[in-house]
Design a protein around this motif. Structure first.
Motif, PDB file in Angstrom:
ATOM      1  N   TRP A  68      53.563  24.594 -19.060  1.00  0.00           N
ATOM      2  CA  TRP A  68      53.080  24.205 -17.739  1.00  0.00           C
ATOM      3  C   TRP A  68      54.233  24.055 -16.746  1.00  0.00           C
ATOM      4  CZ3 TRP A  68      48.827  24.253 -15.044  1.00  0.00           C
ATOM      5  CH2 TRP A  68      48.755  23.498 -13.864  1.00  0.00           C
ATOM      6  N   THR A  69      55.331  23.495 -17.199  1.00  0.00           N
ATOM      7  CA  THR A  69      56.466  23.268 -16.304  1.00  0.00           C
ATOM      8  C   THR A  69      57.403  24.465 -16.217  1.00  0.00           C
ATOM      9  OG1 THR A  69      57.707  22.243 -18.138  1.00  0.00           O
ATOM     10  CG2 THR A  69      56.421  20.780 -16.699  1.00  0.00           C
ATOM     11  N   ALA A  84      48.039  25.968 -27.112  1.00  0.00           N
ATOM     12  CA  ALA A  84      48.948  25.308 -26.169  1.00  0.00           C
ATOM     13  C   ALA A  84      48.662  25.757 -24.737  1.00  0.00           C
ATOM     14  CB  ALA A  84      50.396  25.608 -26.539  1.00  0.00           C
ATOM     15  N   PHE A  85      48.329  27.025 -24.546  1.00  0.00           N
ATOM     16  CA  PHE A  85      47.964  27.502 -23.214  1.00  0.00           C
ATOM     17  C   PHE A  85      46.666  26.841 -22.736  1.00  0.00           C
ATOM     18  CE2 PHE A  85      50.984  31.041 -23.725  1.00  0.00           C
ATOM     19  CZ  PHE A  85      51.492  31.090 -22.439  1.00  0.00           C
ATOM     20  N   MET A  86      45.754  26.572 -23.665  1.00  0.00           N
ATOM     21  CA  MET A  86      44.530  25.871 -23.290  1.00  0.00           C
ATOM     22  C   MET A  86      44.825  24.429 -22.872  1.00  0.00           C
ATOM     23  SD  MET A  86      42.072  27.283 -26.369  1.00  0.00           S
ATOM     24  CE  MET A  86      40.632  26.345 -25.855  1.00  0.00           C
ATOM     25  N   LEU A  87      45.825  23.824 -23.498  1.00  0.00           N
ATOM     26  CA  LEU A  87      46.181  22.441 -23.179  1.00  0.00           C
ATOM     27  C   LEU A  87      47.040  22.326 -21.926  1.00  0.00           C
ATOM     28  CD1 LEU A  87      47.119  20.993 -26.704  1.00  0.00           C
ATOM     29  CD2 LEU A  87      44.936  20.810 -25.505  1.00  0.00           C
ATOM     30  N   ALA A  88      47.751  23.391 -21.568  1.00  0.00           N
ATOM     31  CA  ALA A  88      48.727  23.323 -20.478  1.00  0.00           C
ATOM     32  C   ALA A  88      48.149  22.779 -19.172  1.00  0.00           C
ATOM     33  CB  ALA A  88      49.367  24.699 -20.266  1.00  0.00           C
ATOM     34  N   PRO A  89      46.951  23.224 -18.717  1.00  0.00           N
ATOM     35  CA  PRO A  89      46.418  22.670 -17.460  1.00  0.00           C
ATOM     36  C   PRO A  89      46.182  21.166 -17.503  1.00  0.00           C
ATOM     37  CG  PRO A  89      45.262  24.697 -18.053  1.00  0.00           C
ATOM     38  CD  PRO A  89      46.105  24.313 -19.231  1.00  0.00           C
ATOM     39  N   LEU A  90      46.048  20.609 -18.707  1.00  0.00           N
ATOM     40  CA  LEU A  90      45.854  19.166 -18.810  1.00  0.00           C
ATOM     41  C   LEU A  90      47.075  18.403 -18.302  1.00  0.00           C
ATOM     42  CD1 LEU A  90      44.126  18.913 -22.316  1.00  0.00           C
ATOM     43  CD2 LEU A  90      43.038  18.801 -20.061  1.00  0.00           C
ATOM     44  N   TRP A  91      48.248  19.026 -18.391  1.00  0.00           N
ATOM     45  CA  TRP A  91      49.439  18.381 -17.837  1.00  0.00           C
ATOM     46  C   TRP A  91      49.357  18.332 -16.317  1.00  0.00           C
ATOM     47  CZ3 TRP A  91      52.694  15.438 -20.382  1.00  0.00           C
ATOM     48  CH2 TRP A  91      52.798  15.598 -21.767  1.00  0.00           C
ATOM     49  N   GLY A  92      48.806  19.380 -15.721  1.00  0.00           N
ATOM     50  CA  GLY A  92      48.588  19.338 -14.277  1.00  0.00           C
ATOM     51  C   GLY A  92      47.572  18.277 -13.901  1.00  0.00           C
ATOM     52  N   LEU A  93      46.501  18.153 -14.700  1.00  0.00           N
ATOM     53  CA  LEU A  93      45.504  17.113 -14.471  1.00  0.00           C
ATOM     54  C   LEU A  93      46.115  15.730 -14.640  1.00  0.00           C
ATOM     55  CD1 LEU A  93      42.451  16.801 -13.877  1.00  0.00           C
ATOM     56  CD2 LEU A  93      42.083  16.699 -16.349  1.00  0.00           C
ATOM     57  N   HIS A  94      47.014  15.610 -15.607  1.00  0.00           N
ATOM     58  CA  HIS A  94      47.711  14.340 -15.828  1.00  0.00           C
ATOM     59  C   HIS A  94      48.562  13.964 -14.612  1.00  0.00           C
ATOM     60  CE1 HIS A  94      50.196  11.252 -17.689  1.00  0.00           C
ATOM     61  NE2 HIS A  94      51.269  11.951 -17.378  1.00  0.00           N
ATOM     62  N   GLU A  95      49.260  14.941 -14.059  1.00  0.00           N
ATOM     63  CA  GLU A  95      50.090  14.682 -12.883  1.00  0.00           C
ATOM     64  C   GLU A  95      49.244  14.294 -11.677  1.00  0.00           C
ATOM     65  OE1 GLU A  95      52.167  18.328 -12.453  1.00  0.00           O
ATOM     66  OE2 GLU A  95      53.397  18.059 -14.260  1.00  0.00           O
ATOM     67  N   ALA A  96      48.045  14.880 -11.583  1.00  0.00           N
ATOM     68  CA  ALA A  96      47.198  14.631 -10.415  1.00  0.00           C
ATOM     69  C   ALA A  96      46.393  13.344 -10.531  1.00  0.00           C
ATOM     70  CB  ALA A  96      46.256  15.813 -10.206  1.00  0.00           C
ATOM     71  N   THR A  97      45.947  13.018 -11.732  1.00  0.00           N
ATOM     72  CA  THR A  97      45.027  11.887 -11.898  1.00  0.00           C
ATOM     73  C   THR A  97      45.540  10.789 -12.818  1.00  0.00           C
ATOM     74  OG1 THR A  97      43.874  12.895 -13.783  1.00  0.00           O
ATOM     75  CG2 THR A  97      43.096  13.482 -11.578  1.00  0.00           C
ATOM     76  N   GLY A  98      46.576  11.096 -13.608  1.00  0.00           N
ATOM     77  CA  GLY A  98      47.055  10.112 -14.577  1.00  0.00           C
ATOM     78  C   GLY A  98      46.316  10.138 -15.889  1.00  0.00           C
ATOM     79  N   TRP A 107      38.767  15.526 -25.513  1.00  0.00           N
ATOM     80  CA  TRP A 107      37.477  15.906 -24.932  1.00  0.00           C
ATOM     81  C   TRP A 107      37.330  17.411 -24.841  1.00  0.00           C
ATOM     82  CZ3 TRP A 107      34.166  12.477 -25.684  1.00  0.00           C
ATOM     83  CH2 TRP A 107      34.506  11.125 -25.660  1.00  0.00           C
ATOM     84  N   LEU A 108      38.441  18.125 -24.784  1.00  0.00           N
ATOM     85  CA  LEU A 108      38.376  19.577 -24.903  1.00  0.00           C
ATOM     86  C   LEU A 108      37.887  19.961 -26.295  1.00  0.00           C
ATOM     87  CD1 LEU A 108      39.081  22.127 -23.204  1.00  0.00           C
ATOM     88  CD2 LEU A 108      41.301  22.133 -24.341  1.00  0.00           C
ATOM     89  N   ASN A 109      38.354  19.239 -27.295  1.00  0.00           N
ATOM     90  CA  ASN A 109      37.869  19.463 -28.666  1.00  0.00           C
ATOM     91  C   ASN A 109      36.392  19.087 -28.803  1.00  0.00           C
ATOM     92  OD1 ASN A 109      40.324  20.404 -29.540  1.00  0.00           O
ATOM     93  ND2 ASN A 109      40.978  18.490 -30.471  1.00  0.00           N
ATOM     94  N   TRP A 110      35.971  18.079 -28.051  1.00  0.00           N
ATOM     95  CA  TRP A 110      34.560  17.684 -28.103  1.00  0.00           C
ATOM     96  C   TRP A 110      33.670  18.804 -27.578  1.00  0.00           C
ATOM     97  CZ3 TRP A 110      30.796  15.483 -24.409  1.00  0.00           C
ATOM     98  CH2 TRP A 110      29.712  14.876 -25.048  1.00  0.00           C
ATOM     99  N   ILE A 111      34.131  19.492 -26.539  1.00  0.00           N
ATOM    100  CA  ILE A 111      33.397  20.656 -26.036  1.00  0.00           C
ATOM    101  C   ILE A 111      33.293  21.713 -27.132  1.00  0.00           C
ATOM    102  CG2 ILE A 111      33.469  22.570 -24.388  1.00  0.00           C
ATOM    103  CD1 ILE A 111      34.787  20.633 -22.410  1.00  0.00           C
ATOM    104  N   ALA A 112      34.419  21.942 -27.839  1.00  0.00           N
ATOM    105  CA  ALA A 112      34.399  22.899 -28.953  1.00  0.00           C
ATOM    106  C   ALA A 112      33.433  22.450 -30.039  1.00  0.00           C
ATOM    107  CB  ALA A 112      35.803  23.068 -29.530  1.00  0.00           C
ATOM    108  N   LEU A 113      33.344  21.148 -30.276  1.00  0.00           N
ATOM    109  CA  LEU A 113      32.408  20.617 -31.270  1.00  0.00           C
ATOM    110  C   LEU A 113      30.965  20.916 -30.860  1.00  0.00           C
ATOM    111  CD1 LEU A 113      31.724  18.818 -33.751  1.00  0.00           C
ATOM    112  CD2 LEU A 113      31.822  16.856 -32.208  1.00  0.00           C
ATOM    113  N   LEU A 114      30.641  20.699 -29.586  1.00  0.00           N
ATOM    114  CA  LEU A 114      29.290  20.972 -29.105  1.00  0.00           C
ATOM    115  C   LEU A 114      28.968  22.465 -29.196  1.00  0.00           C
ATOM    116  CD1 LEU A 114      29.083  18.644 -25.955  1.00  0.00           C
ATOM    117  CD2 LEU A 114      28.295  18.190 -28.282  1.00  0.00           C
ATOM    118  N   LEU A 115      29.945  23.302 -28.862  1.00  0.00           N
ATOM    119  CA  LEU A 115      29.733  24.747 -28.974  1.00  0.00           C
ATOM    120  C   LEU A 115      29.510  25.157 -30.428  1.00  0.00           C
ATOM    121  CD1 LEU A 115      32.417  26.092 -26.458  1.00  0.00           C
ATOM    122  CD2 LEU A 115      29.925  26.102 -26.165  1.00  0.00           C
TER     123      LEU A 115
END
Length: 648
Positions: A68-69, A84-98, A107-115
């Motif tokens: 991400w950086t 890791a590429f799937m997780l990378a945007p979460l760092w941007g979300l972390h910077e924006a929202t904490g 919660w990304l894994n939870w989506i995979a669980l539901l799928l």
């Protein structure tokens, strides 16, 4: 592609009658299991290991952050970079929202669980022609404690499982409608390619899928034209190649080398089949406690083994990989009996109910969880149910069981070649669950339900059940628990749970007394506990022993040096304490050392009694800087009615 077999039926009624709407009460049950998974993830996110993932999870987060950086410069990826590429945007979300990246991954894994639950349920309906079967299959996925166990950490397992379930849905839909279309040939290959890109354990199945498509098309050539056979195979091949090519382009972008293979694979293959292997799980011979957070200890291990075997400096990754591949082949040729023994152990472990060690011991952490502890569902139950389903399907057509076994064995081949780790076989759970869809059919009046209960079906399952569940000691080891103590000690320390960190570190040190990282965790957690006044401070004599222990630890760190400075200060040696602070401030920009040094310089108080000095009084009250109390003598303890020989 013609249908492989006629779909099994649970009754003699029409398809429309069999696929009647699911009762609302059963849908409520499904919702309960959805909330059960969410509840577990919320609970796990509040635990030390949920807050501070370890080992592979930590490395995935570290790689995602570097991607991400734009600071990734480590060359060819050691492991598949897709997760890791799937997780990378979460760092941007972390910077924006904490938002915590670990929570985002959960919660990304939870989506995979539901799928996974959704596609597994749909595939089950397609195979068994029963909507209740599909609902039960979805519940078995949502309630599976092993799947939930891995959903809590930043690991790629859930997305590989989602890919497998989507693949099963596509091919079961072809089975239901009696033929494979060009689009499904492409999509099924593409899904398998994604699954093996995320978790390379599915690479053999993905690679050979176009060959399987070709074979099935040839078997049904009476209804296929040559051009149709070629078209299906070409589209399957095209779908298979997309993700390997994309992975190669990623490596080319970040390292200048086009390769679709992770760099660590040859070493893992060599280690899993060498004289060091136990046939069950990977363990380190070289302690890598000097590595920074997120660094891959397997890379360090590979380099150490290469140097030990060749007495040469570590070469390029490619040359080292070629060396380990040659060694793997040479060892198999020179030691065929040992190789067969290891493969036999791994094959048995792959089908046994026991969840083998993989980063964490499942049985140990399951017992620590109030959400998983009482959940009886596991691999063994699903395996027996699936075996029953295969035998049941055999009454309809032998082709479906054979096809299912081929898929299972191709996927399991890499598990058997490397390690039967529970994380490796989790993507096979959707397949077992789909084959378990016969359960509601037992309660119908059709021919298939009567066949399910025949002795020739039930009797062979008895020895299989015994083999899958019997706790042979060589297949159910418990010697991995000290490694779990290490993980819990580190995570508890980072989470600020000092009492827990001391507890786990103490247990781990009983097995690994030489581990300086555990020694540091123990003494720093002990210090934090009394320094923040959560526990009483040690008495004067005890503190002296503590200080000697701190100075004897190898691999001094800024945190350990700061700990030493506070002990020194409480002993009244201000000059030595301030010198340590100055060194920490200049060399490491240690914030606490800078604050104390600034306070001391501001007031410039020359004091002998730290408890009365003005500078020390300016420190927040919840820090203990008032010296160490005198230890009580045995006589004084006896006067208070306490036994001086009995610890408090």
């Amino acid at each position: 592609m013609e249908t492989i077999a006629q779909a099994p039926t649970g009754s003699d009624s029409s398809t429309e009658e069999r696929l009647h709407p699911i009762p609302p009460k059963l849908l409520l049950v499904l919702l309960v299991f959805v909330l059960y998974g969410a509840g577990y993830l919320m609970w796990y996110g509040s635990t030390p290991l949920g807050l501070y993932p370890a080992l592979d999870g930590a490395q995935n987060l570290e790689l995602a952050q570097r991607l991400w950086t734009g600071t990734y410069e480590a060359g060819v990826f050691h492991r598949s970079p897709w997760y890791a590429f799937m997780l990378a945007p979460l760092w941007g979300l972390h910077e924006a929202t904490g938002l915590s990246v670990a929570d985002g991954a959960r919660w990304l894994n939870w989506i995979a669980l539901l799928l996974t639950a959704f596609f597994t349920g749909k595939a089950t309906v397609n195979l068994w022609k029963n909507k209740v079967s599909g609902l039960i299959a979805s519940c078995l996925i949502l309630a599976n404690p092993v799947i939930l166990f891995f959903a809590g950490d930043p690991l790629d397992t859930l997305w590989a499982s989602a890919a497998m379930s989507a693949f099963l849905y596509v091919i079961s839909r072809d089975y239901q409608r009696g033929g494979m279309t060009i689009s499904s040939a492409f999509v099924s290959a593409l899904i398998l390619g994604f699954g093996s890109a995320v978790r390379p354990v599915g690479l053999v199945l993905s690679t050979l899928w176009p060959v399987i498509v070709l074979g099935i098309a040839i078997m049904t050539r009476r209804t296929q034209t040559p051009s149709r056979i070629i078209t299906l195979t070409v589209f399957a091949l095209f779908g298979t190649l997309i993700f390997p090519v994309a992975t190669g382009l990623m490596n080319l972008r970040y390292s200048g080398t086009f390769t679709s293979k992770p760099t660590g694979s040859p070493f893992i293959l060599w280690w899993a089949n060498s004289s060091h292997a136990n046939g069950l799980y990977y363990y380190q011979q070289y302690v890598a406690d000097h590595l920074s957070y997120g660094q891959n200890p397997a890379t360090h291990e590979a380099e150490m083994h290469y140097q030990n075997l060749t007495e040469k400096p570590v070469p390029s990754i490619g040359e080292m990989n070629r060396f380990f591949m040659r060694e793997t082949i040479r060892n198999a040729i020179e030691n065929p009996v040992e190789t067969i023994r290891l493969l036999s152990i791994k094959t048995y472990a792959t089908v046994h109910n026991y969840e083998q060690y993989d980063n964490k011991s499942y049985f140990f952490h399951r017992d620590l969880s109030p959400w998983l502890h009482w959940n009886p569902l596991g691999w063994g139950i699903l395996f027996i149910l699936a075996a029953f389903g295969l035998v049941t399907l055999e009454n309809t057509s032998i082709r479906i069981p054979i096809f299912a076994l081929i898929l299972f064995l191709l996927y399991a081949s890499i598990i058997i070649a490397t390690y039967p780790s529970n994380r490796f076989r989790v993507p096979l759970i959707p397949m077992l669950t789909v084959l378990s869809g016969w359960i509601p059919i037992l309660f119908t009046k059709g021919k298939l339900s009567r066949d399910c209960l025949k002795p020739r079906i039930l009797i062979p399952l008895l020895p299989l059940t015994l083999a899958v569940f019997f706790p042979f000691k060589f297949i159910t080891p418990k010697d991995t628990i000290p490694s779990d103590y290490c993980l819990l000690a580190r995570a508890s320390h980072l989470a600020g749970q000092d009492t827990e960190a001391m507890k786990w570190a103490s247990l781990a040190l009983e097995t690994y007394p030489y581990r300086s990282d555990l020694q540091r965790i123990y003494v720093i957690s002990r210090f934090n506990s009394w320094f923040t006044k959560n526990t009483p401070p040690p008495c004067f004599d005890e503190a002296q022993l503590h200080l000697k222990e701190i100075k004897s630890i190898k691999g001094q760190t800024p945190e350990l040096n700061f700990t030493e400075s506070i002990y020194v200060l409480n002993f009244g040696n201000v000059a030595e304490a301030t010198e340590i602070w100055r060194r920490l401030a200049e060399t490491h920009q240690h914030p606490a050392a800078i604050a104390l040094l600034s306070l001391y310089n501001k007031y410039n108080t020359q004091f002998k009694d730290p408890g009365k000095a003005d500078a020390i009084n300016r420190i927040p009250e919840h820090f203990h800087l008032g010296g160490f109390p005198q230890c009580e003598s045995p006589e004084s303890l006896l006067e208070k009615g306490k036994n001086p020989l009995t610890p408090e």
